[in-house]
Design an enzyme around this catalytic site. Structure first.
Site, PDB file in Angstrom:
ATOM      1  N   SER A  62       0.768  -1.696  -0.295  1.00  0.00           N
ATOM      2  CA  SER A  62      -0.098   0.464   0.172  1.00  0.00           C
ATOM      3  C   SER A  62       0.625   1.496  -0.390  1.00  0.00           C
ATOM      4  O   SER A  62       2.021   1.243   0.592  1.00  0.00           O
ATOM      5  CB  SER A  62      -0.811   0.095   1.250  1.00  0.00           C
ATOM      6  OG  SER A  62      -1.662   0.850   1.005  1.00  0.00           O
ATOM      7  N   TYR A  79      -3.709  -1.203   9.614  1.00  0.00           N
ATOM      8  CA  TYR A  79      -2.958  -1.972   8.762  1.00  0.00           C
ATOM      9  C   TYR A  79      -1.990  -0.695   7.813  1.00  0.00           C
ATOM     10  O   TYR A  79      -1.164  -1.873   6.938  1.00  0.00           O
ATOM     11  CB  TYR A  79      -4.803  -1.370   7.684  1.00  0.00           C
ATOM     12  CG  TYR A  79      -4.151  -1.462   6.273  1.00  0.00           C
ATOM     13  CD1 TYR A  79      -4.958  -2.605   5.802  1.00  0.00           C
ATOM     14  CD2 TYR A  79      -4.378  -0.583   4.942  1.00  0.00           C
ATOM     15  CE1 TYR A  79      -4.830  -2.924   4.513  1.00  0.00           C
ATOM     16  CE2 TYR A  79      -3.391  -0.682   3.588  1.00  0.00           C
ATOM     17  CZ  TYR A  79      -3.998  -1.404   3.683  1.00  0.00           C
ATOM     18  OH  TYR A  79      -3.999  -1.985   1.813  1.00  0.00           O
TER      19      TYR A  79
END
Length: 256
Positions: A148, A161
């Site tokens: 990410s 996350y």
């Protein structure tokens, strides 16, 4: 002949969103694709049907991630499916660790249960999937971890996350060195904001406009934007690239 003809790929979380687009693209390039799903079997079967309708080859593989024995269960399902669908001998050429869950909470709101769950799915599962899959992965193969842009850009609202994706980045770097002698490349592809159901807030026009402005192209990414990068890394053209973090955020927050 397509670039991946004769090769076998496994895409975790391949039934929807970015994973579905990756599975479709690898199949279009000639690979036999195992489309993994955790619980949504209809979506996986729909993905497989779409690939087959386009002239590709695919089969669904079901296994819940983030639970004890998940890697062993997934590989058992993969082996059985590969035998049924006539793969190029036992084994695998391309492993895409795409499956993951999000946790849109700031640090004050993350419970211990939340933390354990997101790390179990996003970190522990791919780690042991790779560990138990190394004997299946053929020399000259590819491991691609979907990370990410939040590991490069501070994003407090997804702190736990983001930490899991940072762990994947470290896994990529270390594995690339460990597996180089076998000609196996290991790379990270890091999406930014992508228009999938994992981002339901994109339905709000104001939020969509704000997130689109992160990119220098002033738009939200599409799953195909990420799939194309993964396909490049999976192909022969990326044979000299390993241990790398490929930013696929559309230039989000450049210069910030």
């Amino acid at each position: 002949m397509s670039g991946l003809t004769g090769r076998t790929a496994l895409v975790t979380g391949g039934s929807r969103g970015i994973g579905r687009s990756i599975a479709q693209r690898l199949a279009a390039d000639g690979a036999l694709v195992a489309v993994h799903y955790g619980s949504n079997e209809p979506a996986a079967k729909e993905t497989v049907a779409g690939i087959e309708a386009a002239g590709g080859r695919a089969f669904a593989v079901g296994a819940e991630l983030g639970v004890p024995g998940d890697a062993a269960a997934l590989w058992a399902a993969f082996d059985e499916g590969l035998e049924r669908h006539g793969g190029a001998g036992p084994g695998l050429d391309i492993l895409v660790n795409n499956a993951g869950i999000t946790l849109p909470r700031q640090i004050a709101d993350v419970t211990e249960e939340d933390y354990d769950r997101v790390f179990a799915v996003n970190v522990r599962a791919p780690f042991f999937l790779i560990q138990q899959g190394l004997e299946r992965l053929r020399d000259g193969g590819r491991i691609i971890n979907v990370s990410s842009g939040a590991t490069r850009i501070a994003f407090p609202r997804t702190i736990a996350y983001s930490m899991t994706k940072g762990a994947l980045d470290t896994l990529t770097l270390t594995l690339a060195q460990a597996l180089g002698a076998r000609g196996i490349t290991v790379n990270t592809v890091a999406p930014g904001i992508v228009d999938t159901e994992i981002n339901p807030t994109l339905r709000d026009p104001r939020i969509r406009a704000e997130l689109a402005s992160f990119s220098v192209f002033d738009r939200i990414g599409e799953p195909s934007d990420i799939a194309d990068v993964v396909a490049f890394v999976a192909g022969d053209g990326a044979r000299w690239i390993t241990g790398q973090y490929l930013d696929a955020t559309g230039g989000a927050h450049l210069g910030v």
